[in-house]
Write a protein that holds these residues in place. Sequence first.
Motif, PDB file in Angstrom:
ATOM      1  N   GLU A  97       0.753  -1.126  -0.050  1.00  0.00           N
ATOM      2  CA  GLU A  97      -0.079  -0.048   0.049  1.00  0.00           C
ATOM      3  C   GLU A  97       0.755   1.028   0.155  1.00  0.00           C
ATOM      4  N   THR A 126      -6.345   1.632  -7.641  1.00  0.00           N
ATOM      5  CA  THR A 126      -6.612   2.288  -6.717  1.00  0.00           C
ATOM      6  C   THR A 126      -8.103   1.744  -6.423  1.00  0.00           C
ATOM      7  N   ASP A 127      -8.835   2.064  -5.376  1.00  0.00           N
ATOM      8  CA  ASP A 127     -10.266   1.617  -5.012  1.00  0.00           C
ATOM      9  C   ASP A 127     -11.192   2.089  -6.188  1.00  0.00           C
ATOM     10  N   GLU A 128     -10.466   3.210  -7.009  1.00  0.00           N
ATOM     11  CA  GLU A 128     -11.325   3.620  -8.486  1.00  0.00           C
ATOM     12  C   GLU A 128     -10.848   3.437  -9.644  1.00  0.00           C
TER      13      GLU A 128
END
Length: 348
Positions: A97, A126-128
């Motif tokens: 991370e 990324t989370d998107e």
Amino acid sequence: MRSRQFVGLRIDDFVTRHIVRFLRRRGWRETIVPFTGYGTAEHVRVMGRLVLRPTKPRTYLGMYAGQFLNQRGWRNFVSIPVPRRPATIQVAGRQLEVVTDRSGYIDVAVRTAGLSAGWQDVTISTDEASATPAPVQVVSSDEGFGLISDIDDTILSTWLPRAFLAAWNSFVLTEGNRQAVPGMARMYQQFLAEHPGAPIVYVSTGSWSTLPFLNRFMKRHGFPKGPMLLTDFGPTEASWFRSGPQHKRHSFAELARDFPNIRWLMVGDDGQHDPALYREFAELRPDRVRAIAIRRLSPTEQILAHGTASLLRDNADLRWDSPVVPEVLGADGDELAPRVSRALKEPD
């Protein structure tokens, strides 16, 4: 008492923050722009950038008109970074991370175990933004040869640094109008063919925003694939503009640290600071430099670059002592190649 951040950084961060908010409201989403990394079986350097891009293509442009405009040089410099966002790197079964820096960049060394030499892929997400492959060149610990190359005026004729012509070449001309320096691709191919598995690293003061163009240019003109160590425009911690020579010094030091067994052939040009910087590095680390090759700009290129046909030399060039490593000069790759070959055969 903590000192205040440099005003240039505060202004830049303020503008970026508000642009990102505005574009997110317009539907722009995060995208990973992967850079080419490098490393060994024990560690790799993973690089990339997180930017915002529109989710829908601009359909009001015809296909051919859109392709033409997208190749205009100024578009290379238009990117909206996403600063200080969590991202995930996956390499060799490990997950790390990280957080992007204030300009959206990711640049991290990751410890690995037993990666095979050659080209490997790691992923950044990324989370998107979905997981995006980032190529990494893994170099064998037995490799003893490597090639460092400048870009502007060494392999790519840009007429830098004269402001008007640099702006014209960078922001107006289409990519197809950029010219490769004759013979440089052949020379690089020759030396890498003689040393299979050796790395070539392009170290330049050019902007990371030009990376897509540079990748297409090098592929079109046959330059070997390799990591690029570029920089970025804009303020630093202490000034409004970044130092190109300092960027190169730092990059050379990192390569010497990351590849302790490699002795480099360093290729540049005499249009700016390459001769002085290469000699400086060779004098500091003679065990890490095999030879220096300098492309001499033509009188026309010197006039465009400096306003005079005479070469403006750094003070470091004005010396009487002999160079610590072989140095050769030539007008292009075809002239340099045989001279470099002889220099590399010289006994240490």
